[in-house]
Design a protein around this motif. Structure first.
Motif, mmCIF file in Angstrom:
data_model
loop_
_atom_site.group_PDB
_atom_site.id
_atom_site.type_symbol
_atom_site.label_atom_id
_atom_site.label_comp_id
_atom_site.label_asym_id
_atom_site.label_seq_id
_atom_site.Cartn_x
_atom_site.Cartn_y
_atom_site.Cartn_z
ATOM 1 N N LYS A 322 26.737 28.904 -10.695
ATOM 2 C CA LYS A 322 27.751 28.693 -9.661
ATOM 3 C C LYS A 322 27.613 27.315 -9.016
ATOM 4 N N THR A 323 26.371 26.809 -8.957
ATOM 5 C CA THR A 323 26.141 25.490 -8.367
ATOM 6 C C THR A 323 26.875 24.419 -9.163
ATOM 7 N N GLY A 324 26.817 24.498 -10.488
ATOM 8 C CA GLY A 324 27.516 23.530 -11.326
ATOM 9 C C GLY A 324 29.023 23.620 -11.195
ATOM 10 N N VAL A 325 29.551 24.851 -11.066
ATOM 11 C CA VAL A 325 30.997 25.024 -10.892
ATOM 12 C C VAL A 325 31.455 24.370 -9.589
ATOM 13 N N ALA A 326 30.715 24.620 -8.499
ATOM 14 C CA ALA A 326 31.077 24.017 -7.212
ATOM 15 C C ALA A 326 30.899 22.506 -7.244
ATOM 16 N N PHE A 327 29.862 22.031 -7.918
ATOM 17 C CA PHE A 327 29.624 20.593 -8.032
ATOM 18 C C PHE A 327 30.790 19.900 -8.728
ATOM 19 N N LEU A 328 31.274 20.477 -9.819
ATOM 20 C CA LEU A 328 32.410 19.887 -10.525
ATOM 21 C C LEU A 328 33.682 19.964 -9.689
ATOM 22 N N ALA A 329 33.854 21.053 -8.939
ATOM 23 C CA ALA A 329 35.016 21.142 -8.049
ATOM 24 C C ALA A 329 34.978 20.032 -7.001
ATOM 25 N N TRP A 330 33.778 19.738 -6.521
ATOM 26 C CA TRP A 330 33.623 18.641 -5.542
ATOM 27 C C TRP A 330 33.904 17.294 -6.196
ATOM 28 N N LEU A 331 33.333 17.040 -7.361
ATOM 29 C CA LEU A 331 33.597 15.776 -8.054
ATOM 30 C C LEU A 331 35.081 15.585 -8.315
ATOM 31 N N ASN A 332 35.776 16.683 -8.618
ATOM 32 C CA ASN A 332 37.197 16.601 -8.966
ATOM 33 C C ASN A 332 38.122 16.678 -7.759
ATOM 34 N N LEU A 353 22.173 17.916 -12.253
ATOM 35 C CA LEU A 353 23.537 17.533 -11.882
ATOM 36 C C LEU A 353 23.942 16.232 -12.552
ATOM 37 N N SER A 354 23.002 15.322 -12.719
ATOM 38 C CA SER A 354 23.292 14.056 -13.390
ATOM 39 C C SER A 354 23.756 14.298 -14.822
ATOM 40 N N GLU A 355 23.113 15.243 -15.496
ATOM 41 C CA GLU A 355 23.529 15.554 -16.867
ATOM 42 C C GLU A 355 24.916 16.185 -16.882
ATOM 43 N N ILE A 356 25.237 16.956 -15.857
ATOM 44 C CA ILE A 356 26.601 17.485 -15.743
ATOM 45 C C ILE A 356 27.598 16.339 -15.631
ATOM 46 N N VAL A 357 27.290 15.343 -14.834
ATOM 47 C CA VAL A 357 28.174 14.179 -14.704
ATOM 48 C C VAL A 357 28.397 13.530 -16.067
ATOM 49 N N ARG A 358 27.321 13.306 -16.798
ATOM 50 C CA ARG A 358 27.429 12.638 -18.107
ATOM 51 C C ARG A 358 28.277 13.453 -19.072
ATOM 52 N N LEU A 359 28.002 14.749 -19.159
ATOM 53 C CA LEU A 359 28.714 15.598 -20.114
ATOM 54 C C LEU A 359 30.168 15.818 -19.704
ATOM 55 N N ALA A 360 30.425 15.899 -18.399
ATOM 56 C CA ALA A 360 31.806 16.051 -17.930
ATOM 57 C C ALA A 360 32.639 14.826 -18.308
ATOM 58 N N ARG A 375 31.759 9.781 -5.337
ATOM 59 C CA ARG A 375 31.024 10.892 -4.737
ATOM 60 C C ARG A 375 29.609 11.011 -5.317
ATOM 61 N N TRP A 376 29.470 10.795 -6.612
ATOM 62 C CA TRP A 376 28.146 10.877 -7.221
ATOM 63 C C TRP A 376 27.241 9.755 -6.698
ATOM 64 N N ARG A 377 27.788 8.567 -6.564
ATOM 65 C CA ARG A 377 26.982 7.481 -6.013
ATOM 66 C C ARG A 377 26.504 7.819 -4.595
ATOM 67 N N GLY A 378 27.399 8.437 -3.812
ATOM 68 C CA GLY A 378 27.031 8.805 -2.452
ATOM 69 C C GLY A 378 25.939 9.845 -2.407
ATOM 70 N N LEU A 379 26.012 10.838 -3.311
ATOM 71 C CA LEU A 379 24.982 11.869 -3.339
ATOM 72 C C LEU A 379 23.635 11.274 -3.725
#
Length: 387
Positions: A322-332, A353-360, A375-379
């Motif tokens: 669920k953390t990854g789902v919410a993270f992608l919702a935030w990025l998007n 989470l960094s790997e999620i960014v790369r794969l997304a 947003r990723w830079r800010g985090l």
């Protein structure tokens, strides 16, 4: 990775050993929303909930939900032609979403579905009962209470696996009795849910085996519309799918192998009820639109690359997906803060989470790469990682 002159959205990627590299997020794919309903597959996205970022959504506290953002996310899913599966484990059932918030979520989402003309099913469980161990009769009563509430709200029913039933059942016959009595009380056909221990370790041994599930479905007649299988076992899903009575749908819940299961084997296919599709709505819709247009090759080309991302989101311990789902919702851009009820946004590491960014970025799952990069830079900056 060396950036070129055409790099538009450079970001720092953080690795488990603390080292960093730089990558570019590229551009969003040019997917288009469907102009007609999706035809070749039934697809539900299991949606998450979005909390108020300033509220006291700490572990153990009642969920304080941002209803405007939560319902807007459901409208986003419907706009891509997907159905919404609500109040499921993706919405943090038993992991931060309390009973009062669950009821309100079902009522609000069902009303929003009517207004938007969207399809909705919602999870029915026994988790409003505070006692850890209850007898089978009480399990049946608890199921019926949620069943009637959900039906009265106007949502279709997904009959979720119950921890109470897992503790109380001693034999396959106990499962058959409980499901028989609950299904007899249903006003319309329901979808069963077989959830594996990767998602909930407390469901060890649920049902017992596929034969028990088939006996439940066969005894129910037309009261079972389908079954969602979330065992992360493609071979088991194909085997059970081949044995289902005519007219009973297999809804894949396999977030590791969904592309091939949805494509099918030429004779049978799985429909979809996936948490992954909440994070991948444009890709999921575009892939099914390709099937509708008679192009299985385009379907595979769009959807298969997303599985690497989904496998990262659902990596062990899988119940923290669920953390990854919410993270992608935030990025998007679908929620203003990377926060979750129960404080669950802290359940994954920055390298994860960094790997999620790369794969997304690699599979086209970032809807607004410029926003995602910012947003990723800010985090990273908040956590002391220089970009």
């Amino acid at each position: 990775m060396t950036l070129t002159a055409t790099s538009l959205h450079p970001v720092t990627l953080l690795h488990p050993d603390g080292t960093t590299t730089v990558a570019d997020l590229g551009e969003a794919p040019a997917f288009e929303r469907p102009s007609t309903p999706l035809r070749s597959r039934v697809a539900y996205a299991a949606a998450h909930v979005i909390p108020k970022p300033w509220a006291d959504n700490v572990p153990g506290a009642p969920a304080d939900i941002d209803w405007e953002a939560t319902l807007a996310f459901r409208r986003h899913l419907w706009s891509w032609g997907l159905g919404v599966a609500d109040a499921m484990d993706t919405a943090q059932r038993n992991m931060g979403l309390d009973a009062a918030a669950t009821r309100e979520l079902i009522a609000r989402s069902a009303a929003e579905a009517r207004a938007a003309g969207g399809s909705i099913v919602a999870g029915v469980n026994t988790d409003h009962v505070d006692e850890r161990v209850i007898p089978l009769d009480s399990v049946i009563d608890a199921y019926k209470q949620q069943l009637h509430f959900t039906e009265d709200a106007g949502a279709g029913v997904v009959l979720m696996a119950s921890r109470h039933l897992a503790r109380a059942a001693q034999t396959p016959g106990d499962y058959e009795r409980v499901y028989r009595e609950v299904l007899e009380a249903a006003a319309a056909p329901v979808v069963l849910h077989w959830l594996g221990t990767a998602f909930d370790p407390e469901l060890e041994g649920y049902f017992g085996d596929a034969d028990t599930v088939l006996r439940i479905i066969e005894a129910a007649g037309d009261r079972v519309a389908g079954i969602k299988l979330s065992l992360l076992d493609a071979e088991a899903e194909v085997a059970l799918r081949a044995r289902l009575p005519h007219g009973v749908r297999m809804f894949t819940g396999d977030d590791f192998n969904y592309a091939g299961l949805i494509a099918g084997d030429g004779e049978r296919h799985s429909d979809a009820l996936l948490g992954a599709f909440a994070a991948l709505a444009p890709s999921a819709s575009a892939a099914i639109q390709a099937l509708d247009a008679g192009s299985p090759e385009a379907f595979s080309a769009i959807l298969e690359p997303t599985q690497a991302l989904s496998r990262q989101v659902f990596a062990a311990p899988t119940y923290f997906y669920k953390t990854g789902v919410a993270f992608l919702a935030w990025l998007n851009g679908h929620q203003e803060a990377f926060s979750m009820v129960g404080g669950l946004h802290a359940a994954r590491s920055l390298p994860h989470l960094s790997e999620i960014v790369r794969l997304a970025a690699a599979c086209g799952a970032l809807e607004h790469p410029e926003l995602a990069a910012r947003r990723w830079r800010g985090l990273l900056a908040v956590n002391g990682v220089e970009s």
